[in-house]
Design a protein around this motif. Structure first.
Motif, PDB file in Angstrom:
ATOM      1  N   TRP A  16       0.841  -1.203   0.000  1.00 50.23           N
ATOM      2  CA  TRP A  16       0.000   0.000   0.000  1.00 50.23           C
ATOM      3  C   TRP A  16       0.874   1.250   0.000  1.00 50.23           C
ATOM      4  O   TRP A  16       0.666   2.172  -0.776  1.00 50.23           O
ATOM      5  N   ASP A  21       1.260   7.879  -6.255  1.00 46.00           N
ATOM      6  CA  ASP A  21       0.263   8.883  -5.875  1.00 46.00           C
ATOM      7  C   ASP A  21      -0.964   8.743  -6.771  1.00 46.00           C
ATOM      8  O   ASP A  21      -0.871   8.338  -7.927  1.00 46.00           O
ATOM      9  N   HIS A  26      -9.971   8.745  -5.148  1.00 47.14           N
ATOM     10  CA  HIS A  26     -10.021   8.468  -3.712  1.00 47.14           C
ATOM     11  C   HIS A  26      -9.721   6.983  -3.564  1.00 47.14           C
ATOM     12  O   HIS A  26     -10.484   6.145  -4.040  1.00 47.14           O
ATOM     13  N   GLU A  28      -8.590   3.657  -1.160  1.00 54.05           N
ATOM     14  CA  GLU A  28      -8.518   3.040   0.157  1.00 54.05           C
ATOM     15  C   GLU A  28      -8.261   1.542  -0.031  1.00 54.05           C
ATOM     16  O   GLU A  28      -8.227   1.048  -1.161  1.00 54.05           O
ATOM     17  N   GLU A  70      -4.859   9.212   6.284  1.00 57.29           N
ATOM     18  CA  GLU A  70      -4.999   7.757   6.305  1.00 57.29           C
ATOM     19  C   GLU A  70      -5.195   7.269   7.737  1.00 57.29           C
ATOM     20  O   GLU A  70      -4.500   7.702   8.655  1.00 57.29           O
ATOM     21  N   LEU A  72      -5.317   3.629   9.803  1.00 61.30           N
ATOM     22  CA  LEU A  72      -5.067   2.192   9.762  1.00 61.30           C
ATOM     23  C   LEU A  72      -6.108   1.499  10.634  1.00 61.30           C
ATOM     24  O   LEU A  72      -6.047   1.534  11.852  1.00 61.30           O
ATOM     25  N   THR A  79      -6.779  -2.953   6.146  1.00 59.04           N
ATOM     26  CA  THR A  79      -7.843  -1.994   5.861  1.00 59.04           C
ATOM     27  C   THR A  79      -7.322  -0.615   6.212  1.00 59.04           C
ATOM     28  O   THR A  79      -6.964  -0.352   7.363  1.00 59.04           O
ATOM     29  N   VAL A  80      -7.241   0.233   5.207  1.00 56.52           N
ATOM     30  CA  VAL A  80      -6.835   1.625   5.378  1.00 56.52           C
ATOM     31  C   VAL A  80      -7.953   2.492   4.818  1.00 56.52           C
ATOM     32  O   VAL A  80      -8.323   2.359   3.648  1.00 56.52           O
ATOM     33  N   ARG A  81      -8.499   3.344   5.636  1.00 55.14           N
ATOM     34  CA  ARG A  81      -9.538   4.277   5.210  1.00 55.14           C
ATOM     35  C   ARG A  81      -8.957   5.688   5.227  1.00 55.14           C
ATOM     36  O   ARG A  81      -7.999   5.979   5.945  1.00 55.14           O
ATOM     37  N   VAL A  82      -9.575   6.557   4.434  1.00 54.27           N
ATOM     38  CA  VAL A  82      -9.182   7.971   4.398  1.00 54.27           C
ATOM     39  C   VAL A  82     -10.453   8.785   4.643  1.00 54.27           C
ATOM     40  O   VAL A  82     -11.083   9.289   3.710  1.00 54.27           O
ATOM     41  N   ASP A  98       2.800   7.998  10.132  1.00 55.23           N
ATOM     42  CA  ASP A  98       2.437   7.968   8.714  1.00 55.23           C
ATOM     43  C   ASP A  98       0.931   7.877   8.517  1.00 55.23           C
ATOM     44  O   ASP A  98       0.393   8.377   7.532  1.00 55.23           O
ATOM     45  N   ARG A  99       0.252   7.226   9.435  1.00 52.19           N
ATOM     46  CA  ARG A  99      -1.208   7.126   9.386  1.00 52.19           C
ATOM     47  C   ARG A  99      -1.709   6.999  10.819  1.00 52.19           C
ATOM     48  O   ARG A  99      -0.974   6.539  11.695  1.00 52.19           O
TER      49      ARG A  99
END
Length: 196
Positions: A16, A21, A26, A28, A70, A72, A79-82, A98-99
């Protein structure tokens, strides 16, 4: 013409992080599966910015409001959501990870746009509840802005109502006032006919 390359396996966190970029989308990850949607658009971005500024103004200095960060949710499966807006302790921002680990998130706000309503209301709803996020808000911009408020209660979200206009709410344990009409761009007034 070359075709796009898609992962042929569930993504890991390292994979991930190594993705290029993706400014026009969007992106995720849900249980290792890459989820790509069109960028949400200017009305959504305006609402996200205004809501973040309102929350930041209302909440105490030991809390920080962040947008487009981001989170975690789970590392295995990944699973990474934004989310559109989150509220975290200032100590997390000072640590500059970082997240954001989901356990550190006190409030998540998702602003629905066409194509995300089911994900926001079903998939993310259950993910955030199971991860223990204390509050979840869903903002709907289809018409006058409305926020549906959910509070974690015994492992699942309790529905605390929908709100419009200028409304008093609790956010991350603090009383706040939101000006929800400010989330929608001001309507454009029709031009006055010029005198002849």
């Amino acid at each position: 013409m070359s075709s796009p390359s898609y992962p042929d396996h569930l993504l890991t966190l390292d994979e991930w992080v190594a993705l290029p970029d993706h400014e026009n989308h969007h992106v995720e990850v849900c249980e290792g599966v890459l989820v790509v949607a069109p960028a949400p658009g200017a009305a959504h971005d305006h609402a996200e910015m205004v809501l973040a500024m309102q929350l930041d103004r209302e909440l105490p200095d030991d809390l920080c409001v962040l947008g487009g960060v981001e989170v975690l949710v789970s590392e295995n499966p990944l699973t990474v959501r934004v989310p559109d807006v989150i509220v975290v302790d200032r100590a997390l921002v000072d640590a500059d990870p970082d997240r954001a680990p989901i356990a550190e998130v006190r409030l998540v706000v998702e602003i629905t746009v066409p194509g995300t309503a089911r994900t926001d209301r079903v998939t993310k709803f259950s993910e955030y509840a199971e991860a223990g996020v204390p509050q979840y808000w869903i903002v709907d911009l289809d018409g006058p802005p409305v926020v549906a408020v959910f509070t974690l209660d015994d492992g699942w979200y309790r529905y605390d109502g929908e709100h419009t206009g200028t409304t008093a709410l609790k956010a991350a344990g603090h009383d706040i006032t939101l000006e929800l009409p400010g989330l929608a761009p001001a309507p454009v007034k029709p031009a006055e006919p010029s005198p002849r």
